[in-house]
Design a protein around this motif. Structure first.
Motif, short mmCIF file in Angstrom:
data_model
loop_
_atom_site.label_atom_id
_atom_site.label_comp_id
_atom_site.label_asym_id
_atom_site.label_seq_id
_atom_site.Cartn_x
_atom_site.Cartn_y
_atom_site.Cartn_z
N ASP A 238 36.31 45.82 34.30
CA ASP A 238 35.96 45.22 33.02
C ASP A 238 36.28 46.20 31.89
N THR A 239 37.59 46.36 31.67
CA THR A 239 38.12 47.27 30.68
C THR A 239 39.34 46.66 30.03
N THR A 240 39.67 47.14 28.83
CA THR A 240 40.91 46.70 28.15
C THR A 240 42.07 47.64 28.43
N ALA A 241 41.90 48.59 29.34
CA ALA A 241 42.95 49.58 29.63
C ALA A 241 44.23 48.94 30.15
N TYR A 242 44.15 47.74 30.67
CA TYR A 242 45.37 47.06 31.15
C TYR A 242 46.39 46.91 30.02
N LEU A 243 45.91 46.77 28.81
CA LEU A 243 46.81 46.58 27.66
C LEU A 243 47.71 47.79 27.44
N GLU A 244 47.34 48.94 27.93
CA GLU A 244 48.14 50.15 27.77
C GLU A 244 49.34 50.19 28.71
N TYR A 245 49.41 49.25 29.65
CA TYR A 245 50.47 49.29 30.66
C TYR A 245 51.46 48.14 30.56
N GLY A 246 51.30 47.27 29.58
CA GLY A 246 52.28 46.20 29.41
C GLY A 246 51.67 45.01 28.71
N ASP A 247 52.57 44.17 28.18
CA ASP A 247 52.11 42.99 27.44
C ASP A 247 52.24 41.71 28.26
N SER A 248 52.50 41.84 29.54
CA SER A 248 52.54 40.69 30.44
C SER A 248 52.00 41.13 31.80
N ILE A 249 51.64 40.15 32.61
CA ILE A 249 51.12 40.46 33.94
C ILE A 249 52.16 41.22 34.76
N GLU A 293 41.15 39.28 23.70
CA GLU A 293 42.35 40.09 23.56
C GLU A 293 43.16 40.11 24.86
N LEU A 294 42.48 40.26 25.96
CA LEU A 294 43.17 40.24 27.25
C LEU A 294 43.70 38.85 27.58
N LEU A 295 42.93 37.82 27.32
CA LEU A 295 43.38 36.46 27.61
C LEU A 295 44.58 36.10 26.74
N HIS A 296 44.59 36.54 25.51
CA HIS A 296 45.72 36.26 24.63
C HIS A 296 46.99 36.94 25.14
N ALA A 297 46.86 38.14 25.67
CA ALA A 297 48.02 38.89 26.14
C ALA A 297 48.54 38.36 27.48
N TYR A 298 47.64 37.99 28.39
CA TYR A 298 48.06 37.71 29.76
C TYR A 298 47.84 36.26 30.20
N GLY A 299 47.19 35.45 29.40
CA GLY A 299 46.97 34.06 29.76
C GLY A 299 45.64 33.85 30.45
N GLY A 300 45.32 32.58 30.65
CA GLY A 300 44.06 32.21 31.27
C GLY A 300 43.01 31.90 30.24
N SER A 301 41.92 31.31 30.72
CA SER A 301 40.82 30.94 29.83
C SER A 301 39.52 31.66 30.17
N ARG A 302 39.52 32.44 31.26
CA ARG A 302 38.33 33.21 31.64
C ARG A 302 38.75 34.39 32.49
N ILE A 303 38.12 35.54 32.25
CA ILE A 303 38.37 36.73 33.06
C ILE A 303 37.38 36.74 34.23
N VAL A 304 37.88 37.08 35.41
CA VAL A 304 37.04 37.28 36.59
C VAL A 304 37.26 38.71 37.06
N HIS A 305 36.19 39.50 37.13
CA HIS A 305 36.34 40.92 37.43
C HIS A 305 35.28 41.39 38.42
N GLY A 306 35.53 42.56 38.99
CA GLY A 306 34.55 43.25 39.83
C GLY A 306 34.10 44.51 39.12
N HIS A 307 34.05 45.63 39.86
CA HIS A 307 33.88 46.98 39.33
C HIS A 307 32.45 47.28 38.87
N SER A 308 31.97 46.63 37.82
CA SER A 308 30.62 46.91 37.32
C SER A 308 29.62 46.01 38.02
N PRO A 309 28.70 46.60 38.79
CA PRO A 309 27.72 45.77 39.50
C PRO A 309 26.89 44.93 38.54
#
Length: 364
Positions: A238-249, A293-309
């Motif tokens: 649950d981070t926005t760090a993905y945006l630092e590695y590209g603007d598409s999946i 911000e993540l959904l706008h960059a990579y698509g989808g309507s909801r984020i599903v994540h793990g990591h943080s209990p």
């Protein structure tokens, strides 16, 4: 036949041991002599169109075969071949699995309860789609067993018309670094550190390291970091760090794979550090903005994540040495938050919580 011969036959028959399942002949029992075979010239003549019965037929091997007994060529029957069931067409139901962290028995139980595997641990869900959100190892007792299961289910699901896939978590990055670089110093941003020290500090299990093989490393190093399925943007952290590695999946996944292939300890450490960040979506105001911000960059309507209990997201912290249910976090299912835009899937199995396997979209 003379009387002496008949008596000899009776004695011989009585002395023969019986076949299994047959009664022993009574004392003095003798088989009746077979009737004499009728010579060929003595066969009775049957009227035209008469079909002899079984008792009228001559003894096989006699001097002649009646002309009205048809002779046909028999075609041998081949053994019945099992009919292959056609594979189901179209995508099946979608399931996601939260952080497993080496808890293999709990994973078996959760997958079985959802009908994804049978009692022997084999794929049983046909064309269903199953995504693991990363963090297979560390803290729990059998991380390598978890990886082996996921790899096997991937092959079995593909053969059944479905699939089982996995994302890379920060603990995969940590284990890869600990194996490749061990105690090599890296620039942590807060002094000198090493993957080996960080791995042990974050629940690394020596039995996992002892059983870790090259094919496990190759599999982990090729995992995608982000995917989209049915409007769900799947990530581990649950981070926005993905945006630092590209603007598409595709760009993000390629960048992370290439970074691991370069095998630079500092670059791998930076990758691990960024994907260890958490709680980007938790704030009531900034959280939904970060998700959008993540959904706008990579698509989808909801984020599903793990990591943080989920207990951390809710402010409830359990303990791994809790006695029974006392002190254990109450996790019944995934946590929907950030204006309904984020779904947390780490049920806190490492703190006596729950290993979550959930079908998407959520019912109700």
């Amino acid at each position: 036949m003379t009387q002496g011969a008949g008596q000899g036959a009776a004695r011989t028959t009585a002395a023969m041991p019986p076949f299994p399942g047959y009664a022993t002949p009574a004392p003095g029992y003798a088989h009746a002599a077979p009737p004499p075979v009728q010579p060929a010239h003595e066969y009775p003549e049957y009227p035209e169109g008469y079909t002899p019965t079984a008792r009228d037929l001559p003894v096989i091997g006699g001097p002649a075969t009646p002309q009205d007994v048809p002779t046909v060529e028999l075609t041998p029957l081949s053994a019945p071949q099992p009919q292959q069931q056609p594979l189901p067409s179209g995508p099946g139901p979608l399931y996601v699995v939260g952080d497993v962290h080496g808890y293999l028995d709990e994973l078996h139980r959760a997958l079985f309860e959802q009908g994804l595997i049978d009692e022997h641990g084999h794929w049983a869900a046909g064309n269903a789609r199953l995504w693991f959100l990363g963090d297979f190892t560390d803290r729990g007792p059998d991380g390598i067993g978890v990886i082996d299961l996921v790899m096997r289910l991937s092959a079995e699901a593909a053969a059944a018309g479905g699939y089982c896939k996995a994302l890379m978590g920060n603990h995969e990055l940590l284990l890869i670094g600990a194996k490749r670089f061990a105690d090599t110093p890296v620039n942590s941003g807060a002094g000198t550190a090493s993957f080996q020290a960080a791995w042990l500090l974050n629940g690394g299990q020596r039995t996992d390291m002892e059983r870790l093989e090259d094919h496990h490393l190759q599999w982990m190093s090729r995992l995608d970091a982000i995917a989209e399925e049915d409007g769900h943007l799947l990530v581990h952290s649950d981070t926005t760090a993905y945006l630092e590695y590209g603007d598409s999946i595709a760009a993000v996944n390629d960048s992370i794979t290439e970074a691991l292939q370069r095998n630079d300890p500092d670059e791998c450490w930076d990758l691990f550090r960024k994907f260890t960040k958490r709680f980007a979506f938790r704030d009531e105001e900034a959280g939904p903005m970060a998700v959008r911000e993540l959904l706008h960059a990579y698509g989808g309507s909801r984020i599903v994540h793990g990591h943080s209990p989920i207990p951390y997201l809710l402010g409830e912290v359990g303990t791994e040495d809790a006695d029974g249910d006392e002190g254990a976090p109450r996790v019944e299912g995934p946590h929907l938050y950030a204006d309904g835009l984020a779904l947390a899937m780490d049920g806190g199995v490492t703190m006596a919580g729950k290993l979550l396997v959930v079908q998407l979209p959520l019912a109700g």
